[in-house]
Scaffold this active site. Structure first.
Site, mmCIF file in Angstrom:
data_model
loop_
_atom_site.group_PDB
_atom_site.id
_atom_site.type_symbol
_atom_site.label_atom_id
_atom_site.label_comp_id
_atom_site.label_asym_id
_atom_site.label_seq_id
_atom_site.Cartn_x
_atom_site.Cartn_y
_atom_site.Cartn_z
ATOM 1 N N SER A 16 52.310 -41.551 -18.524
ATOM 2 C CA SER A 16 53.766 -41.567 -18.409
ATOM 3 C C SER A 16 54.433 -42.927 -18.448
ATOM 4 O O SER A 16 55.651 -42.989 -18.327
ATOM 5 C CB SER A 16 54.141 -40.873 -17.097
ATOM 6 O OG SER A 16 53.357 -41.339 -16.019
ATOM 7 N N CYS A 17 53.683 -44.024 -18.603
ATOM 8 C CA CYS A 17 54.339 -45.340 -18.634
ATOM 9 C C CYS A 17 55.337 -45.357 -19.803
ATOM 10 O O CYS A 17 54.961 -45.096 -20.942
ATOM 11 C CB CYS A 17 53.308 -46.449 -18.800
ATOM 12 S SG CYS A 17 54.103 -48.062 -18.868
ATOM 13 N N LYS A 57 49.898 -37.885 -13.822
ATOM 14 C CA LYS A 57 51.289 -38.325 -13.644
ATOM 15 C C LYS A 57 52.013 -38.184 -14.982
ATOM 16 O O LYS A 57 51.701 -38.871 -15.953
ATOM 17 C CB LYS A 57 51.346 -39.764 -13.147
ATOM 18 C CG LYS A 57 52.764 -40.205 -12.793
ATOM 19 C CD LYS A 57 52.757 -41.533 -12.054
ATOM 20 C CE LYS A 57 54.154 -42.006 -11.692
ATOM 21 N NZ LYS A 57 54.155 -43.293 -10.992
ATOM 22 N N ASN A 96 57.605 -40.256 -13.218
ATOM 23 C CA ASN A 96 57.599 -41.677 -13.526
ATOM 24 C C ASN A 96 59.061 -42.046 -13.817
ATOM 25 O O ASN A 96 59.949 -41.199 -13.761
ATOM 26 C CB ASN A 96 56.695 -41.969 -14.727
ATOM 27 C CG ASN A 96 56.193 -43.413 -14.704
ATOM 28 O OD1 ASN A 96 56.954 -44.335 -14.419
ATOM 29 N ND2 ASN A 96 54.926 -43.610 -15.015
ATOM 30 N N THR A 97 59.320 -43.297 -14.138
ATOM 31 C CA THR A 97 60.701 -43.719 -14.402
ATOM 32 C C THR A 97 61.236 -43.065 -15.676
ATOM 33 O O THR A 97 60.480 -42.663 -16.551
ATOM 34 C CB THR A 97 60.765 -45.245 -14.549
ATOM 35 O OG1 THR A 97 59.744 -45.640 -15.455
ATOM 36 C CG2 THR A 97 60.588 -45.939 -13.221
ATOM 37 N N ASN A 145 47.642 -42.090 -15.584
ATOM 38 C CA ASN A 145 48.970 -42.522 -16.029
ATOM 39 C C ASN A 145 49.177 -42.033 -17.465
ATOM 40 O O ASN A 145 48.714 -42.647 -18.423
ATOM 41 C CB ASN A 145 49.089 -44.044 -15.918
ATOM 42 C CG ASN A 145 50.480 -44.544 -16.281
ATOM 43 O OD1 ASN A 145 51.240 -43.839 -16.947
ATOM 44 N ND2 ASN A 145 50.806 -45.748 -15.849
ATOM 45 N N LYS A 205 48.582 -49.813 -8.348
ATOM 46 C CA LYS A 205 49.203 -50.167 -9.624
ATOM 47 C C LYS A 205 48.204 -49.755 -10.717
ATOM 48 O O LYS A 205 46.986 -49.881 -10.544
ATOM 49 C CB LYS A 205 49.448 -51.683 -9.616
ATOM 50 C CG LYS A 205 49.989 -52.255 -10.891
ATOM 51 C CD LYS A 205 51.476 -52.086 -11.024
ATOM 52 C CE LYS A 205 51.898 -52.494 -12.446
ATOM 53 N NZ LYS A 205 53.158 -51.884 -12.859
#
Ligand SMILES: Cc1cc2nc3c(=O)[nH]c(=O)nc-3n(C[C@H](O)[C@H](O)[C@H](O)COP(=O)(O)O)c2cc1C
Length: 379
Positions: free
Chosen positions: A153-154, A191, A218-219, A151, A46
């Site tokens: 891309s959150c 990502k 990512n989402t 990350n 995570k």
């Protein structure tokens, strides 16, 4: 000899190419160790930041389900439904770096042959934020993390200098990746967000900054549906909602399209595919497009929190398929369908009919003088 699932990806040897993606299944050391026991070749933690975050006062993830023979799509629990997607607005790990550090070391000591990737995130735009990325990178690799996933891309960050808000800024992607590369002794995976018009541009930025691989997707930024009876969003706090991210089966085709763009543009680079994988047949899509590993989130969340059945099925399904086709390793079929994605005009037309991509008179751009508009033709 049977089919070999072991792969080398960004210089790291994986017992199998299946990883748990950065998400609730990898939010703790106990989950990660259970995941390794279950057979996952690697995990991405995570996302770890420097400071603790506070999540919303309510559920962080729900699942959208469809009903056979009905157009209904809803998060409401009801029998006889099929999973459509996950929707979440969960932030990065609510445990800060200090909590993670000793745990990373313990996980790696207990599972030296499994691949532990640390997902990290900080801000951008100032030297201090770049130093934060470097601090996170050093701390995780010093504890034995085999690779770092950045990350970028959150999808639900308020801060404009973080997550998917910088994931569309090629320059910032390069700068952040380069800053981490300066201190990294381990491979770096970037990502990226799928929320971009041409993901090849961002991928190029990451590679220019020194990324060893791209992870995608990512989402997808999205909202939960509104309940027609209550007129409330199916997920809300005090009636309010903010943009969250969609994962699971619904995003597989969209994520494949993003991946195909990148693997075609950079056929010699490494890619880790994510999005809608629940069994080997979905994983196969990403390998055939050129990915070297794949990652799973939604399907694992719904299967004992860490996907113990999912990984068994991925391994056995892939092995059986490879043996049936006589493929000894993943390299025998990786990228086999990458070049089958072409421009529309390259798709065969009915016999004796030609199409020139809309450039000729039969298409959108007329080469003859402007036709006189009749009343019927006016729109
Ligand atoms: C509840 C939840 C939390 C997530 N948290 C993170 C995260 O902290 N860092 C990250 O890079 N991706 C995060 N993701 C995205 C997943 O890693 C993955 O990219 C996405 O869910 C698509 O995969 P799937 O279709 O298998 O779910 C999260 C996804 C979900 C559903």
């Amino acid at each position: 000899m049977g089919a070999q699932l072991a792969v080398t990806f960004t210089g790291l040897r994986f017992e199998n190419p299946f990883l748990l993606a950065s998400a609730p299944p990898t939010e703790s050391d106990s989950n990660i160790m259970r995941a390794f026991d279950a057979g996952w070749g690697g995990v991405v933690t995570k996302t770890i930041g420097l400071h603790p975050v506070v999540n919303v006062d309510g559920p962080k993830t729900k699942f959208l389900r469809s009903t056979p023979d009905s157009p209904l799509l809803s998060m409401k629990k009801r029998p006889g439904t099929a999973l459509h997607s996950s929707w979440n607005w969960e932030l990065i790990s609510d445990k800060p770096l200090d909590w993670w550090i000793p745990k990373l070391g313990r996980i790696k000591a207990a599972y030296p042959n499994r691949i532990l990737v640390a997902s990290i995130m900080a801000g951008s735009g100032t030297d201090e934020e770049l130093r934060n990325w470097q601090h996170l990178a050093r701390a995780c690799q010093d504890e034995g993390a085999d690779a770092l996933e950045l990350n970028l891309s959150c999808p639900h960050m308020d801060r404009k200098d973080m997550g998917s808000n910088i994931g569309t800024d090629t320059e910032q992607i390069s700068i952040v990746t380069h800053a981490v590369k300066e201190v990294a002794r381990v491979p770096i995976w970037a990502k990226l967000t799928p929320s971009t018009t041409d993901i090849v541009i961002e991928a190029r930025g990451a590679f220019l900054g020194g990324a060893d691989a791209i992870t995608s997707s990512n989402t997808f930024p999205s909202l939960p549906p509104i309940d027609p009876e209550t007129l409330e969003f199916e997920m809300n706090v005090d009636g309010y909602v903010s943009s969250g991210g969609m994962g699971g089966p619904a995003i597989l085709p969209m994520s494949m399209a993003k991946m195909a763009q990148m693997t075609q543009a950079f056929p010699d680079k490494a890619f880790s595919g994510i999005g809608g994988i629940a069994d080997f047949s979905q994983a196969l899509n990403y390998f055939l497009l050129g990915c070297g590993t794949v990652q799973v989130c939604t399907a694992a969340m719904l299967d004992h929190a860490i996907g113990s059945n999912v990984i068994n099925q991925l391994i056995s399904g892939m092995q059986q398929m490879m043996e049936a086709r006589g493929w000894p390793t993943l390299e025998a079929f990786r990228g086999l369908r990458r070049d089958r994605v072409v421009t529309h005009s390259q798709i065969r037309r009915p016999a004796a009919k030609a199409y020139h991509g809309g450039y000729e008179s039969e298409g959108y751009a007329s080469t003859s003088p402007e036709p006189v508009k009749t009343a019927d033709a006016q729109g």
